[in-house]
Design a protein around this motif. Structure first.
Motif, mmCIF file in Angstrom:
data_model
loop_
_atom_site.group_PDB
_atom_site.id
_atom_site.type_symbol
_atom_site.label_atom_id
_atom_site.label_comp_id
_atom_site.label_asym_id
_atom_site.label_seq_id
_atom_site.Cartn_x
_atom_site.Cartn_y
_atom_site.Cartn_z
ATOM 1 N N SER A 1 0.819 -1.223 0.000
ATOM 2 C CA SER A 1 0.000 0.000 0.000
ATOM 3 C C SER A 1 0.851 1.271 0.000
ATOM 4 O O SER A 1 0.312 2.369 -0.211
ATOM 5 N N LEU A 2 2.149 1.163 0.229
ATOM 6 C CA LEU A 2 2.979 2.363 0.366
ATOM 7 C C LEU A 2 2.948 3.280 -0.855
ATOM 8 O O LEU A 2 2.845 4.507 -0.709
ATOM 9 N N GLY B 1 -11.607 9.767 1.468
ATOM 10 C CA GLY B 1 -11.359 9.022 2.700
ATOM 11 C C GLY B 1 -12.579 8.228 3.148
ATOM 12 O O GLY B 1 -12.455 7.088 3.616
ATOM 13 N N LEU B 2 -13.766 8.830 2.991
ATOM 14 C CA LEU B 2 -14.999 8.140 3.387
ATOM 15 C C LEU B 2 -15.235 6.900 2.536
ATOM 16 O O LEU B 2 -15.606 5.832 3.046
ATOM 17 N N VAL B 3 -15.047 7.039 1.223
ATOM 18 C CA VAL B 3 -15.210 5.884 0.342
ATOM 19 C C VAL B 3 -14.199 4.794 0.709
ATOM 20 O O VAL B 3 -14.525 3.607 0.761
ATOM 21 N N ALA B 4 -12.963 5.223 0.979
ATOM 22 C CA ALA B 4 -11.902 4.270 1.301
ATOM 23 C C ALA B 4 -12.213 3.476 2.572
ATOM 24 O O ALA B 4 -11.994 2.263 2.620
ATOM 25 N N VAL B 5 -12.719 4.160 3.591
ATOM 26 C CA VAL B 5 -12.998 3.430 4.842
ATOM 27 C C VAL B 5 -14.168 2.463 4.665
ATOM 28 O O VAL B 5 -14.197 1.400 5.304
ATOM 29 N N PHE C 1 -14.403 -5.131 3.018
ATOM 30 C CA PHE C 1 -13.506 -6.248 2.746
ATOM 31 C C PHE C 1 -12.914 -6.850 4.027
ATOM 32 O O PHE C 1 -12.520 -8.017 4.029
ATOM 33 N N ASN C 2 -12.863 -6.079 5.092
ATOM 34 C CA ASN C 2 -12.541 -6.676 6.387
ATOM 35 C C ASN C 2 -13.573 -7.747 6.746
ATOM 36 O O ASN C 2 -13.233 -8.865 7.153
ATOM 37 N N VAL D 1 -5.079 -2.423 1.987
ATOM 38 C CA VAL D 1 -4.392 -2.104 0.736
ATOM 39 C C VAL D 1 -5.400 -1.662 -0.324
ATOM 40 O O VAL D 1 -5.208 -0.653 -1.012
ATOM 41 N N LEU D 2 -6.486 -2.411 -0.472
ATOM 42 C CA LEU D 2 -7.516 -2.041 -1.456
ATOM 43 C C LEU D 2 -8.066 -0.646 -1.184
ATOM 44 O O LEU D 2 -8.245 0.163 -2.110
#
Length: 463
Positions: A152-153, A179-183, A189-190, A213-214
């Motif tokens: 993910s780096l 950021g909201l979409v990412a969380v 996926f968690n 990472v996704l």
């Protein structure tokens, strides 16, 4: 309250509308991110104390990378904010290109260190007692998680390069949405990959790493695509990659001002990691308890963290526009707002200190340690807000050497030695050690107050 005191320390409606226009999107983004981190933490905690501890150790190490990247990009970001206030698009482009090269170097160095020394770094947190679980198992889970999370780096680097520039130019909503979409992606996926729901493989800690990472690549893609599509309104993105060269005199200027921030953030994050390592000699229950407490603390401190970002953006822009008295006035009022918000949030956190640890599938001792750590963090939150906002005020005027001494030198010279000596040479309970380390920060508050009132930070650095 007398009118003079009120007008000195509190703004009018227009002031707070401006402040919260900048700060609220950051609060929302950080708040939801940290809330999902809590859910993520709880999900990993459901599969075992060793798994949660292994992931927590890796996240502590990744925190060093995050802060080095943040420090490197935000160091030159001082110029971005002032260039924006000065309405100099070309200056902003040069800061972006400098971020490109500096961020690339940080990613390469981080990958090298983690791939070569990652296992040894994880082991450093597992030299305490067996109290609380299997240390060998915790190390194995940490190593598996680290290998995946390193992919993910590059996404973190590119995403931060764009989002930091947007924030420094006052655009905080786009990073918030990304950021909201990412969380949401991370949380989904968690659920699917940690536990193997809906036909997905049950991957445990590796599933948690893949989900993270996704989410990072989704966040990066949203921000980059938005910036490309809005070059006509955010004109500093026009021709941003026309060249990757940065004039030598600007490189030297950016380096002189920004490098102390990179070094400071790097050393400060190392200090935080060393503090955690000092506490970890008291057993795996302490590792688990501190992980729980820090996750909860991150939810409640989003308000004053956002106020620090508002200081960096608004005060930096005022300084860049040459409005020095306005910068001083805004800084004073922002610091007061940050402290009052921390007092409120700390009170709420204190009242719920014993509730959150019960959400975790761990043992009673780890939960009790977590609750005690949460109580200390809640009481210390107003102090932390003052220090956070003071740091960004001093930094907004380019006084990076002073912030280096104020921040990381104090951490490594006072906080870490206190924690190490008390953890290794006394029988004090780890919660009392944690409280005494926070108490030592009162000296730092005094130093910060003196530096603020002297006004050494009030200067324009782009004209």
């Amino acid at each position: 309250m007398k009118t003079g005191i009120k007008s000195r320390y509190f703004g009018d409606k227009a002031f707070y509308k401006m402040v919260f226009g900048v700060a609220v999107p950051i609060m929302i983004q950080n708040g939801i991110t940290n809330f999902v981190s809590l859910l993520d933490n709880i999900m990993v905690g459901q599969i075992g104390t060793e798994q949660m501890s292994g992931v927590a150790i890796v996240n502590q190490l990744m925190f060093i990378f995050f802060l080095c990247m943040f420090g490197g990009l935000s160091g030159v970001g001082i110029f971005t904010s002032q260039y924006y206030g000065y309405k100099d698009d070309e200056g902003i482009r040069y800061t972006f290109r400098y971020k490109f090269w500096l961020g690339l170097i940080i990613v390469i160095l981080a990958l090298t260190v983690f791939l070569i020394f990652g296992s040894d770094l994880i082991q450093a947190y597992l030299n305490g007692s067996e109290d609380g679980g299997d240390l060998v198992a915790a190390k194995g889970f940490g190593e598996s998680y680290l290998l995946v999370i390193l992919t993910s780096l590059p996404a973190i680097y590119v995403g931060m390069m764009y989002s930091s520039t947007l924030r420094e130019c006052g655009e905080t909503k786009v990073p918030m949405v990304a950021g909201l979409v990412a969380v949401c992606v991370n949380l989904l996926f968690n659920y699917l990959l940690i536990f193997g729901n809906f036909g997905f493989p049950k991957l445990g800690v590796i599933g948690a790493a893949i989900a993270t990472v996704l989410s990072r690549y989704v966040e990066m893609t949203i921000i980059v695509v938005w910036c490309i599509r809005h070059k006509h309104t955010h004109t500093y993105f026009n021709g941003i990659f026309r060249t990757l060269k940065v004039p030598g005199h600007l490189v030297r200027k950016f380096f002189r001002t920004g490098m102390p921030i990179l070094v400071n953030e790097g050393l400060w994050s190392v200090g935080v990691a060393l503090l955690a390592q000092a506490y970890s000699v008291r057993g795996l229950n302490v590792v688990a308890g501190q992980n729980i407490a820090n996750t909860i603390n991150n939810i409640f401190n989003v308000v004053f963290i956002a106020m620090g970002d508002a200081v960096a953006i608004l005060v930096g822009q005022a300084l860049g526009a040459g409005e020095l008295e306005k910068a001083k006035d805004w800084a004073r009022k922002l610091i007061v707002t940050g402290m009052l918000s921390a007092l409120l949030m700390g009170s709420l956190m204190l009242s719920t200190a014993h509730l959150f640890p019960k959400l975790y599938e761990t043992n009673d001792q780890a939960r009790e340690i977590a609750a005690m750590f949460i109580i200390v963090q809640a009481i210390a939150m107003t102090k932390d807000a003052f220090l956070h906002c003071s740091y960004f005020t001093l930094r907004s005027g380019g006084k990076t050497i002073i912030t280096f001494l104020f921040d990381s030198v104090f951490m490594l010279g006072v906080s870490v030695p206190v924690a190490y000596l008390l953890s290794n040479l006394t029988d004090l309970h780890v919660a009392w050690i944690f409280a005494l380390v926070h108490t030592a920060d009162l000296l730092k508050c005094l130093i910060g107050y003196i530096l603020l009132t002297k006004g050494v930070w009030v200067r324009n650095i782009v004209k």
